[in-house]
Design an enzyme around this catalytic site. Structure first.
Site, PDB file in Angstrom:
ATOM      1  N   ASP A 147      18.963   4.394-105.355  1.00  0.00           N
ATOM      2  CA  ASP A 147      18.450   3.271-106.142  1.00  0.00           C
ATOM      3  C   ASP A 147      19.416   2.091-106.220  1.00  0.00           C
ATOM      4  O   ASP A 147      18.998   0.987-106.509  1.00  0.00           O
ATOM      5  CB  ASP A 147      18.048   3.729-107.552  1.00  0.00           C
ATOM      6  CG  ASP A 147      19.187   4.403-108.288  1.00  0.00           C
ATOM      7  OD1 ASP A 147      20.329   4.336-107.800  1.00  0.00           O
ATOM      8  OD2 ASP A 147      18.928   4.999-109.346  1.00  0.00           O
ATOM      9  N   ARG A 173      17.424   1.717-115.178  1.00  0.00           N
ATOM     10  CA  ARG A 173      16.584   1.370-114.027  1.00  0.00           C
ATOM     11  C   ARG A 173      15.389   0.516-114.417  1.00  0.00           C
ATOM     12  O   ARG A 173      15.140   0.246-115.587  1.00  0.00           O
ATOM     13  CB  ARG A 173      16.103   2.670-113.393  1.00  0.00           C
ATOM     14  CG  ARG A 173      17.207   3.436-112.687  1.00  0.00           C
ATOM     15  CD  ARG A 173      17.146   3.150-111.238  1.00  0.00           C
ATOM     16  NE  ARG A 173      15.801   3.427-110.766  1.00  0.00           N
ATOM     17  CZ  ARG A 173      15.387   4.606-110.340  1.00  0.00           C
ATOM     18  NH1 ARG A 173      16.220   5.617-110.288  1.00  0.00           N
ATOM     19  NH2 ARG A 173      14.147   4.778-109.950  1.00  0.00           N
ATOM     20  N   TYR A 232      23.003  11.116-113.776  1.00  0.00           N
ATOM     21  CA  TYR A 232      23.717  12.036-112.878  1.00  0.00           C
ATOM     22  C   TYR A 232      24.499  12.972-113.775  1.00  0.00           C
ATOM     23  O   TYR A 232      25.322  12.518-114.571  1.00  0.00           O
ATOM     24  CB  TYR A 232      24.675  11.270-111.973  1.00  0.00           C
ATOM     25  CG  TYR A 232      23.996  10.530-110.853  1.00  0.00           C
ATOM     26  CD1 TYR A 232      23.563  11.187-109.713  1.00  0.00           C
ATOM     27  CD2 TYR A 232      23.800   9.154-110.929  1.00  0.00           C
ATOM     28  CE1 TYR A 232      22.948  10.504-108.676  1.00  0.00           C
ATOM     29  CE2 TYR A 232      23.187   8.463-109.906  1.00  0.00           C
ATOM     30  CZ  TYR A 232      22.760   9.142-108.785  1.00  0.00           C
ATOM     31  OH  TYR A 232      22.153   8.458-107.764  1.00  0.00           O
ATOM     32  N   PRO A 265      26.182  10.978-104.135  1.00  0.00           N
ATOM     33  CA  PRO A 265      25.415   9.740-104.306  1.00  0.00           C
ATOM     34  C   PRO A 265      25.863   8.860-105.469  1.00  0.00           C
ATOM     35  O   PRO A 265      25.400   7.735-105.590  1.00  0.00           O
ATOM     36  CB  PRO A 265      23.988  10.249-104.556  1.00  0.00           C
ATOM     37  CG  PRO A 265      24.120  11.639-105.030  1.00  0.00           C
ATOM     38  CD  PRO A 265      25.456  12.157-104.622  1.00  0.00           C
TER      39      PRO A 265
HETATM   40  P1  FAD Z   1      17.176   9.494 -94.968  1.00  0.00           P
HETATM   41  O1  FAD Z   1      16.837   8.611 -96.092  1.00  0.00           O
HETATM   42  O2  FAD Z   1      17.462  10.907 -95.236  1.00  0.00           O
HETATM   43  O3  FAD Z   1      15.981   9.363 -93.944  1.00  0.00           O
HETATM   44  C1  FAD Z   1      15.840  10.240 -92.866  1.00  0.00           C
HETATM   45  C2  FAD Z   1      14.400  10.205 -92.419  1.00  0.00           C
HETATM   46  O4  FAD Z   1      14.294  10.939 -91.213  1.00  0.00           O
HETATM   47  C3  FAD Z   1      13.454  10.851 -93.407  1.00  0.00           C
HETATM   48  O5  FAD Z   1      12.353   9.998 -93.623  1.00  0.00           O
HETATM   49  C4  FAD Z   1      13.059  12.152 -92.748  1.00  0.00           C
HETATM   50  O6  FAD Z   1      11.732  12.539 -93.049  1.00  0.00           O
HETATM   51  C5  FAD Z   1      13.195  11.820 -91.287  1.00  0.00           C
HETATM   52  N1  FAD Z   1      13.509  12.974 -90.440  1.00  0.00           N
HETATM   53  C6  FAD Z   1      14.385  13.951 -90.672  1.00  0.00           C
HETATM   54  N2  FAD Z   1      14.429  14.794 -89.644  1.00  0.00           N
HETATM   55  C7  FAD Z   1      13.559  14.339 -88.735  1.00  0.00           C
HETATM   56  C8  FAD Z   1      13.162  14.783 -87.453  1.00  0.00           C
HETATM   57  N3  FAD Z   1      13.672  15.884 -86.900  1.00  0.00           N
HETATM   58  N4  FAD Z   1      12.234  14.071 -86.793  1.00  0.00           N
HETATM   59  C9  FAD Z   1      11.693  12.950 -87.335  1.00  0.00           C
HETATM   60  N5  FAD Z   1      12.047  12.492 -88.533  1.00  0.00           N
HETATM   61  C10 FAD Z   1      12.970  13.172 -89.230  1.00  0.00           C
HETATM   62  N6  FAD Z   1      22.373   5.898-101.830  1.00  0.00           N
HETATM   63  C11 FAD Z   1      22.626   4.666-102.335  1.00  0.00           C
HETATM   64  O7  FAD Z   1      22.968   3.757-101.602  1.00  0.00           O
HETATM   65  N7  FAD Z   1      22.526   4.414-103.647  1.00  0.00           N
HETATM   66  C12 FAD Z   1      22.168   5.363-104.504  1.00  0.00           C
HETATM   67  O8  FAD Z   1      22.067   5.095-105.688  1.00  0.00           O
HETATM   68  C13 FAD Z   1      21.891   6.667-104.023  1.00  0.00           C
HETATM   69  N8  FAD Z   1      21.488   7.638-104.832  1.00  0.00           N
HETATM   70  C14 FAD Z   1      21.114   8.821-104.318  1.00  0.00           C
HETATM   71  C15 FAD Z   1      20.662   9.774-105.161  1.00  0.00           C
HETATM   72  C16 FAD Z   1      20.289  10.990-104.679  1.00  0.00           C
HETATM   73  C17 FAD Z   1      19.845  11.992-105.672  1.00  0.00           C
HETATM   74  C18 FAD Z   1      20.339  11.274-103.309  1.00  0.00           C
HETATM   75  C19 FAD Z   1      19.909  12.614-102.785  1.00  0.00           C
HETATM   76  C20 FAD Z   1      20.797  10.335-102.461  1.00  0.00           C
HETATM   77  C21 FAD Z   1      21.196   9.094-102.951  1.00  0.00           C
HETATM   78  N9  FAD Z   1      21.687   8.114-102.120  1.00  0.00           N
HETATM   79  C22 FAD Z   1      22.010   6.895-102.638  1.00  0.00           C
HETATM   80  C23 FAD Z   1      21.832   8.359-100.701  1.00  0.00           C
HETATM   81  C24 FAD Z   1      20.658   7.841 -99.911  1.00  0.00           C
HETATM   82  O9  FAD Z   1      19.447   8.383-100.342  1.00  0.00           O
HETATM   83  C25 FAD Z   1      20.861   8.169 -98.461  1.00  0.00           C
HETATM   84  O10 FAD Z   1      22.172   7.879 -98.098  1.00  0.00           O
HETATM   85  C26 FAD Z   1      19.926   7.359 -97.605  1.00  0.00           C
HETATM   86  O11 FAD Z   1      18.597   7.706 -97.874  1.00  0.00           O
HETATM   87  C27 FAD Z   1      20.233   7.592 -96.150  1.00  0.00           C
HETATM   88  O12 FAD Z   1      19.311   6.934 -95.385  1.00  0.00           O
HETATM   89  P2  FAD Z   1      18.947   7.464 -93.954  1.00  0.00           P
HETATM   90  O13 FAD Z   1      17.877   6.574 -93.481  1.00  0.00           O
HETATM   91  O14 FAD Z   1      20.179   7.570 -93.146  1.00  0.00           O
HETATM   92  O15 FAD Z   1      18.444   8.952 -94.149  1.00  0.00           O
END
Ligand code: FAD
Length: 688
Positions: A50, A278, A286, A362
């Site tokens: 977020d 928020r 957290y 996070p």
């Molecule tokens: P993801 O968001 O994990 O996206 C990966 C995508 O790939 C997903 O849509 C998934 O469905 C897809 N996928 C996975 N495997 C496959 C496959 N084999 N084939 C096709 N598709 C696939 N970050 C912040 O910056 N600020 C915050 O406040 C924050 N708070 C957080 C709170 C929590 C509780 C959590 C769990 C995380 C938080 N984060 C925060 C971290 C943040 O959510 C992630 O770092 C971010 O989502 C990473 O983005 P991404 O696109 O790399 O990966």
């Protein structure tokens, strides 16, 4: 494989989280053919990340949706620290600004990830004219790189077999299926198993459909358990800790006075709590879970973790204040650990970004930001190379630039999360406890890093500075062209021309006025994410005859048929399609005239649209928004000016004098595909 359909695509993006969508946005803005697949059947609707850093907002603004995030989000202005007083009861011990004052035109805000994904999807639809869509319920089954073809610009050396899932297969399982509240356990690192093999087998056994895609480039953005990363055979290096934290998004009912402030609360004995106010009255908590510890294998039993347990822990930490809720939007739990991949790419054909290459806690709100910023760094490079505008050699800078940021992030998180999860020291003799002074200090220092604005890229073909080129994962050095190798003295001299525009960092923003209509602009607003490099000509005092002669000479060189500007522009395309020239001068606006005082190349003419009135700006006082004092703030001499090259992602690549034209020529020869022949620009030639 006669009946399996086969096709070619320039760029295949695996995963449509924040990083995959950022990559897709660049493809849309650069006009590159791309496909995006995601194994899940919907985007994120609640929970997850977020926090948005200043830098992410600057990036959103350059893509065209910063205003949407700014308007909808909750703005966080102050951080309050709560620690045990001498009686052991928590009390407010400090207040600090949430964002360092004066750092950016934006401050840190919070808005749930699902909204951010929505903004991306709308933006991608608009800029790709609805040609790039996320294909849901699709995942890769195999990936092969034909190494013999990786250096061939016209080849499609990466072959990926894609499989279509059924609706049910693509729906993530909830931890507590009877509950109406969404949980994010399926995306939490408390789950170790990877479900891809299972899903693929299920689809195969029911005769589900598959296809073969030949891609020029593949970008793996498939999150912390990245299939793409595993397909390349890379493991994450790092470790997990024993600290388990729960997360809840609730509408709190409480007498705690700072519930609408960002708070870091350390209780004497019951663990720590972070409060993130928020949008829509929600508050994210957290919560450190002291009652859950990992077993001998180092993993916590996730089935023991439920919202009731998490909330009870929160109530204990915040006591003697009361805390309750009726509405919970989402919850999850995770185990803190810090990991980073040794390599971010294979053969500069398959790239990994986001959580696929770095995972951490996070709480500092970094993951989504750094993940998006990985692809903000990578997307235009891949896009321009796929289009044949830029040279393949620029691709090596992705790993060298972003792996260092990932390592910094891991180090920051390691320190920060340990200080946060530790018990506060009772007094100076309490060596096991965490000093609250040290915590505050780390928090304040961390704020600079956490803004995303401290990123400073090292030397490469794209960044002309002295120092050692960054090492790649395999120990080799990142590519540097002749033009980009300079001595420390030469670097100091260049940087001295614009002391407020650090080479390697993002172009800072101050207000300037449009010469033609007097409207004030934050200069960064003019640096749109459209895949163009920019030359920023600080033209100085153009009313001085000697300075005017320097500007004229510079423009003559720029305009010459054989020079990089025309050579980089495809035949028939407008002269500003690959490199845009923007001017900021320091004479008085009312004493200068666009057509009289500025050579045509600075405001090109088109037969259909006339002069371009959006390229020449002045550092002068506005009617309603004060004086940006841009020359002083950028540290540029008001008489003599200088020239700056900004990359498509706004990072500063080069600074020189108006006479250093030959070096600019070398810079662009190093990174762009320059045509030997003169690019015809019918529009400009027509008026000559
Ligand atoms: P993801 O968001 O994990 O996206 C990966 C995508 O790939 C997903 O849509 C998934 O469905 C897809 N996928 C996975 N495997 C496959 C496959 N084999 N084939 C096709 N598709 C696939 N970050 C912040 O910056 N600020 C915050 O406040 C924050 N708070 C957080 C709170 C929590 C509780 C959590 C769990 C995380 C938080 N984060 C925060 C971290 C943040 O959510 C992630 O770092 C971010 O989502 C990473 O983005 P991404 O696109 O790399 O990966």
């Amino acid at each position: 494989n006669g009946h399996i359909p086969e096709s070619n695509i320039d760029v295949l993006i695996i995963g449509a989280g924040p990083s995959g969508l950022m990559a897709a946005a660049w493809m849309a803005h650069c006009g590159v053919k791309a496909r995006v697949v995601d194994k899940r059947n919907t985007k994120v609707f609640c929970g997850q990340a977020d926090g948005l850093q200043c830098r992410s907002l600057e990036i959103f603004d350059s893509l065209g949706f910063g205003d949407r995030a700014w308007k909808e989000a909750n703005h966080m202005l102050e951080i309050c620290m709560w620690n045990p007083g001498s009686d052991g009861v928590i009390c407010r011990s400090d207040r600090i600004p949430d964002t360092i004052v004066g750092l950016s035109r934006f401050q840190q805000i919070v808005l749930q990830q699902g909204r951010i994904e929505r903004f991306f999807l709308d933006n991608i639809k608009k800029y790709s004219k609805d040609t790039i869509k996320v294909e849901r319920g699709v995942l890769p089954e195999s990936l092969e790189i034909d190494v013999s073809k990786v250096e061939d610009d016209s080849a499609y050396p990466v072959t990926v077999k894609l499989r279509q899932l059924s609706e049910e297969e693509a729906t993530p399982k909830q931890q507590i299926t009877a509950s109406k509240v969404n949980d994010g356990i399926f995306r939490s690192n408390l789950i170790v198993e990877d479900d891809e093999d299972d899903l693929i087998k299920k689809s195969q056994s029911r005769g589900g459909s598959s296809e073969i895609v030949h891609a020029k480039y593949v970008i793996g953005c498939d999150g912390a358990r990245s299939w793409t990363r595993r397909a390349l055979g890379f493991d994450l290096d790092g470790e997990a800790t024993d600290f388990i934290w729960g997360v809840m998004d609730i509408i709190p009912i409480t007498d705690f006075p700072d519930i609408r402030m960002r708070c870091a609360i350390h209780s004497a004995e019951n663990g720590s709590l972070m409060v993130i106010p928020r949008e829509n009255k929600l508050v994210r908590l957290y919560i450190q879970l002291k009652e859950v510890t990992p077993d001998a294998s180092g993993r916590a039993d996730r089935t023991k973790i439920a919202p009731e347990l998490i909330f009870r822990s929160a109530q204990k930490i915040i006591a003697p204040y009361n805390l309750d809720y009726q509405y919970c939007d989402w919850w999850t739990a995770y185990q803190i650990g810090q990991r980073v991949a040794p390599k971010f790419e294979a053969h500069e054909r398959v790239f990994l970004a986001g959580d696929a290459v770095h995972t951490h806690s996070p709480k500092a709100g970094q993951g989504m930001n750094v993940s998006m910023q990985d692809c903000f760094n990578l997307g235009w490079k891949v896009g321009l190379v796929a289009k044949g505008v830029a040279k393949r050699s620029i691709l090596s800078s992705y790993q060298s630039e972003r792996r260092r940021v990932a390592q910094d992030l891991i180090d920051f998180d390691h320190r920060f999360s340990r200080l946060f999860s530790g018990r506060p020291a009772k007094d100076v003799m309490d060596a096991e406890g965490v000093s609250m002074e040290e915590f505050k200090d780390a928090f304040e220092k961390g704020n600079m890093f956490a803004s995303g604005l401290s990123v400073n890229y090292g030397p490469s073909t794209l960044i002309v500075k002295s120092g050692d080129a960054a090492e790649q994962g395999d120990g080799s050095k990142v590519a540097q062209s002749k033009a980009t190798q300079i001595t420390a003295d030469a670097f100091a001299k260049r940087q001295g021309l614009a002391t407020g525009i650090p080479i390697g960092m993002r172009f800072n923003s101050f207000k300037v006025l449009n010469q033609s209509d007097a409207r004030p602009w934050h200069f960064q607003e003019r640096l749109k994410a459209d895949g163009r490099f920019r030359i920023i000509l600080f033209a100085g005092n153009v009313l001085d005859a000697a300075q005017k002669a320097r500007v004229d000479k510079f423009c003559e060189a720029l305009d010459a048929p054989t020079n990089f500007l025309r050579a980089a522009t495809p035949g028939g395309a407008p002269i500003d399609s690959v490199i845009e020239v923007l001017t900021i001068h320091s004479s008085k606006r009312t004493d200068t005239e666009l057509l009289r005082d500025f050579p045509e190349i600075l405001h090109p003419f088109s037969e259909q649209h006339g002069w371009d009135y959006n390229k020449v700006f002045v550092d002068d006082v506005s009617y309603h928004e004060g004086f940006g004092d841009a020359y002083v703030n950028y540290g540029v001499d008001k008489e003599r000016g200088c020239v700056v090259i900004a990359r498509p992602d706004q990072y500063v690549g080069w600074i020189g004098e108006l006479e250093d034209f030959e070096e600019m020529q070398q810079y662009f020869e190093g990174c762009l595909v320059l045509r030997g022949t003169q690019a015809t620009n019918g529009q400009t030639l027509a008026v000559r």
